[in-house]
Write an enzyme that holds these catalytic residues in place. Structure first.
Site, mmCIF file in Angstrom:
data_model
loop_
_atom_site.group_PDB
_atom_site.id
_atom_site.type_symbol
_atom_site.label_atom_id
_atom_site.label_comp_id
_atom_site.label_asym_id
_atom_site.label_seq_id
_atom_site.Cartn_x
_atom_site.Cartn_y
_atom_site.Cartn_z
ATOM 1 N N CYS A 289 35.072 3.995 15.227
ATOM 2 C CA CYS A 289 36.048 4.996 15.679
ATOM 3 C C CYS A 289 35.432 6.396 15.692
ATOM 4 O O CYS A 289 35.222 6.990 14.640
ATOM 5 C CB CYS A 289 37.267 4.927 14.753
ATOM 6 N N CYS B 274 37.417 9.160 13.985
ATOM 7 C CA CYS B 274 37.344 9.008 12.524
ATOM 8 C C CYS B 274 36.135 9.746 11.968
ATOM 9 O O CYS B 274 36.220 10.390 10.919
ATOM 10 C CB CYS B 274 37.264 7.525 12.143
#
Length: 133
Positions: free
Chosen positions: A57, A60
């Site tokens: 991600c 993230c």
């Protein structure tokens, strides 16, 4: 799963562990949360923030330094943990984490709030402050 797939998975896991060890600063105030320690950490601390993330991600990874900076600033006032949702799917399912990053906020063992997405430092701090009063 074929032998090659198993081998690839094993090598990837080893590399991930090495990367985590290499990338850890000794003064990192965030803790790694897993299915084994999650309930205990939530239950035994007044205010706990949980950064739900995954290795693949990109947002993230953008959020991580913000989260860690705020964790350092609020050290001693709240506990900051990070939960890899790919490795701990039961917890992600239990709290309906459908998008990442998601920050879950627990007070006295109860989920009281969540932030979805890579929020900025001010948003994270203002949310924390609501629960530290």
């Amino acid at each position: 799963m074929s032998d090659i797939d198993s081998l690839i998975k094993e090598v990837a896991e080893r590399l991930q562990k090495k990367a985590e060890e290499f990338g850890k600063k000794k003064d990192d105030v965030t803790i790694v949360l897993t299915e084994e320690n999650f309930d205990e950490v939530i239950k035994n601390n007044k205010v706990v923030l949980v950064d739900c993330w995954a290795e693949w991600c990109a947002p993230c990874h953008l959020y991580e330094p913000i989260y860690k900076k705020v964790a350092e600033k609020y050290k001693g006032k709240a506990v900051f943990g990070r939960l890899n949702v790919d490795e701990n799917q039961k917890i992600a399912d239990k709290y309906s984490v459908l998008n990442i990053p998601t920050t879950l906020i627990f007070v006295n063992g109860q989920l009281v709030d969540s932030l979805v997405g890579a929020v900025d430092e001010d948003t994270l701090e203002s949310t924390i402050n609501k629960y530290l009063q």
